[in-house]
Design an enzyme around this catalytic site. Sequence first.
Site, PDB file in Angstrom:
ATOM      1  N   ASP A  42       0.844  -1.196   0.000  1.00  0.00           N
ATOM      2  CA  ASP A  42       0.000   0.000   0.000  1.00  0.00           C
ATOM      3  C   ASP A  42       0.876   1.242   0.000  1.00  0.00           C
ATOM      4  O   ASP A  42       1.846   1.338   0.756  1.00  0.00           O
ATOM      5  CB  ASP A  42      -0.901   0.016   1.237  1.00  0.00           C
ATOM      6  CG  ASP A  42      -1.655   1.325   1.361  1.00  0.00           C
ATOM      7  OD1 ASP A  42      -2.543   1.580   0.514  1.00  0.00           O
ATOM      8  OD2 ASP A  42      -1.342   2.110   2.279  1.00  0.00           O
ATOM      9  N   TYR A  47       3.010  10.123   0.886  1.00  0.00           N
ATOM     10  CA  TYR A  47       4.171   9.573   1.577  1.00  0.00           C
ATOM     11  C   TYR A  47       5.459  10.052   0.914  1.00  0.00           C
ATOM     12  O   TYR A  47       5.814   9.617  -0.176  1.00  0.00           O
ATOM     13  CB  TYR A  47       4.126   8.044   1.582  1.00  0.00           C
ATOM     14  CG  TYR A  47       2.885   7.448   2.212  1.00  0.00           C
ATOM     15  CD1 TYR A  47       2.124   8.159   3.135  1.00  0.00           C
ATOM     16  CD2 TYR A  47       2.459   6.171   1.868  1.00  0.00           C
ATOM     17  CE1 TYR A  47       0.984   7.618   3.702  1.00  0.00           C
ATOM     18  CE2 TYR A  47       1.324   5.613   2.438  1.00  0.00           C
ATOM     19  CZ  TYR A  47       0.588   6.347   3.351  1.00  0.00           C
ATOM     20  OH  TYR A  47      -0.541   5.803   3.902  1.00  0.00           O
ATOM     21  N   LYS A  73      -3.618   5.935  -3.224  1.00  0.00           N
ATOM     22  CA  LYS A  73      -4.696   6.759  -2.674  1.00  0.00           C
ATOM     23  C   LYS A  73      -4.914   8.011  -3.513  1.00  0.00           C
ATOM     24  O   LYS A  73      -4.029   8.433  -4.256  1.00  0.00           O
ATOM     25  CB  LYS A  73      -4.375   7.117  -1.220  1.00  0.00           C
ATOM     26  CG  LYS A  73      -4.144   5.866  -0.361  1.00  0.00           C
ATOM     27  CD  LYS A  73      -3.880   6.217   1.084  1.00  0.00           C
ATOM     28  CE  LYS A  73      -3.655   4.960   1.903  1.00  0.00           C
ATOM     29  NZ  LYS A  73      -2.332   4.358   1.644  1.00  0.00           N
ATOM     30  N   PHE A 223       0.431  -1.529  15.490  1.00  0.00           N
ATOM     31  CA  PHE A 223       1.252  -1.212  16.659  1.00  0.00           C
ATOM     32  C   PHE A 223       0.858   0.117  17.295  1.00  0.00           C
ATOM     33  O   PHE A 223       1.532   0.594  18.203  1.00  0.00           O
ATOM     34  CB  PHE A 223       2.734  -1.174  16.274  1.00  0.00           C
ATOM     35  CG  PHE A 223       3.256  -2.455  15.691  1.00  0.00           C
ATOM     36  CD1 PHE A 223       3.000  -3.680  16.290  1.00  0.00           C
ATOM     37  CD2 PHE A 223       3.997  -2.438  14.528  1.00  0.00           C
ATOM     38  CE1 PHE A 223       3.477  -4.859  15.750  1.00  0.00           C
ATOM     39  CE2 PHE A 223       4.493  -3.612  13.975  1.00  0.00           C
ATOM     40  CZ  PHE A 223       4.215  -4.828  14.590  1.00  0.00           C
ATOM     41  N   ASN A 224      -0.229   0.733  16.813  1.00  0.00           N
ATOM     42  CA  ASN A 224      -0.670   2.042  17.321  1.00  0.00           C
ATOM     43  C   ASN A 224       0.459   3.062  17.320  1.00  0.00           C
ATOM     44  O   ASN A 224       0.675   3.781  18.302  1.00  0.00           O
ATOM     45  CB  ASN A 224      -1.295   1.924  18.701  1.00  0.00           C
ATOM     46  CG  ASN A 224      -2.741   1.474  18.661  1.00  0.00           C
ATOM     47  OD1 ASN A 224      -3.114   0.505  19.310  1.00  0.00           O
ATOM     48  ND2 ASN A 224      -3.571   2.137  17.877  1.00  0.00           N
ATOM     49  N   SER A 225       1.217   3.072  16.243  1.00  0.00           N
ATOM     50  CA  SER A 225       2.321   3.991  15.957  1.00  0.00           C
ATOM     51  C   SER A 225       3.576   3.688  16.752  1.00  0.00           C
ATOM     52  O   SER A 225       4.569   4.411  16.639  1.00  0.00           O
ATOM     53  CB  SER A 225       1.930   5.472  16.159  1.00  0.00           C
ATOM     54  OG  SER A 225       2.078   5.881  17.493  1.00  0.00           O
ATOM     55  N   GLY A 226       3.592   2.619  17.566  1.00  0.00           N
ATOM     56  CA  GLY A 226       4.854   2.276  18.204  1.00  0.00           C
ATOM     57  C   GLY A 226       4.783   1.450  19.460  1.00  0.00           C
ATOM     58  O   GLY A 226       5.522   0.492  19.630  1.00  0.00           O
ATOM     59  N   ILE A 227       3.882   1.781  20.378  1.00  0.00           N
ATOM     60  CA  ILE A 227       3.931   1.190  21.704  1.00  0.00           C
ATOM     61  C   ILE A 227       3.705  -0.318  21.692  1.00  0.00           C
ATOM     62  O   ILE A 227       4.269  -1.034  22.524  1.00  0.00           O
ATOM     63  CB  ILE A 227       2.928   1.885  22.652  1.00  0.00           C
ATOM     64  CG1 ILE A 227       3.221   1.485  24.100  1.00  0.00           C
ATOM     65  CG2 ILE A 227       1.484   1.597  22.254  1.00  0.00           C
ATOM     66  CD1 ILE A 227       2.503   2.326  25.129  1.00  0.00           C
ATOM     67  N   LEU A 228       2.934  -0.834  20.750  1.00  0.00           N
ATOM     68  CA  LEU A 228       2.705  -2.280  20.701  1.00  0.00           C
ATOM     69  C   LEU A 228       3.837  -3.029  20.001  1.00  0.00           C
ATOM     70  O   LEU A 228       3.810  -4.260  19.928  1.00  0.00           O
ATOM     71  CB  LEU A 228       1.366  -2.583  20.026  1.00  0.00           C
ATOM     72  CG  LEU A 228       0.138  -2.243  20.870  1.00  0.00           C
ATOM     73  CD1 LEU A 228      -1.152  -2.458  20.083  1.00  0.00           C
ATOM     74  CD2 LEU A 228       0.111  -3.068  22.156  1.00  0.00           C
ATOM     75  N   ALA A 229       4.823  -2.277  19.516  1.00  0.00           N
ATOM     76  CA  ALA A 229       6.040  -2.894  18.997  1.00  0.00           C
ATOM     77  C   ALA A 229       7.176  -2.783  20.013  1.00  0.00           C
ATOM     78  O   ALA A 229       7.931  -3.726  20.227  1.00  0.00           O
ATOM     79  CB  ALA A 229       6.455  -2.249  17.684  1.00  0.00           C
TER      80      ALA A 229
END
Length: 324
Positions: A42, A47, A73, A223-229
């Site tokens: 994608d 970007y 897009k 990862f919600n932009s980071g914390i779940l990684a």
Amino acid sequence: DLAVSLLGVGTAPFGSAAPSDTDDAIHGAFATLYGAGLRYFDTAPFYGTGLAEHRLGACLRRIDRRSVVISSKVGRLLQPTRDGVAPGASSGTYPFAVGYDYSYDGTLRSIEHSLQRLGTNALDVVLIHDVNRRWQGDLVEQRYAEAMAGAHRALSDLRAAGTIKAFGVGVNDWSILQRFAADGDFDCFMLAGRYTLLDHTALATFMPDCERRGISVLMAAPFNSGILATGARDGATFFYVEAEPGIKERTRRIEAVCARHGVALAAAAIQFPLHHPAVASVVTGMRSAGEAQANVAHCRAPIPANFWSELKAEGLVDPAAPTG
């Protein structure tokens, strides 16, 4: 008849002009992902103001284009700047200014420009980008009307002609996607960060509505932009800002359950959305061969059923969320 890999590749990092994000590094990441069997990529004009599409296009020239699914897009048009420098852009970024255009003609021009940057003759999926209050502010109603009268009509015509295979909308707001679903004829939606281990807000109404309508969900930003990684470390981000104490504490509790079951937090984050029958792919950004290898491994890692049961028992995952 369009199939995507369970793990999709978001190419926003392909648009990075950081010194470490060289063309060679991006090509190495692509080669690793393609070699591992990932077939959905994608991208968007936004970007890197065209750089991500340009780099992805260079990667596509090394493979059989027919072997992958590409989505891009519409809604933002890139206009060349007079002095050749993009306003406020760091060195190495393409010299374009970004303007919103959801009109019929603007949609066709945007696709034409994307095809040129990608070096291909067709897009498989096209998504109407960022029609929500975060980006549009008080103009959100005007932009919504423009998108339905212009972009939706243009993409419907292209799909009917066989020029594209599917189209939808990509935002981080499930409520406006539900509104689009009621007002138009869409194949898929890309929803960023709203059906994750930390955010279940889309579960009660949006996900069942998509399932009922036969609209596939491409779940981005698992990862919600980071914390779940990274876990709940200092500076961890949630929706691109430093995570609040409550989010960090919830993440720590999830990490504790992960530790008891020998499950990597990132693996749980990637696999959680895939249990929902409406989700066709989980899409996350990857910029290096190391990140590519790690995310593929997380997607394939075995996770025991009692791990999900404990998360529900601890009140960390909605009991109604599919996990098996």
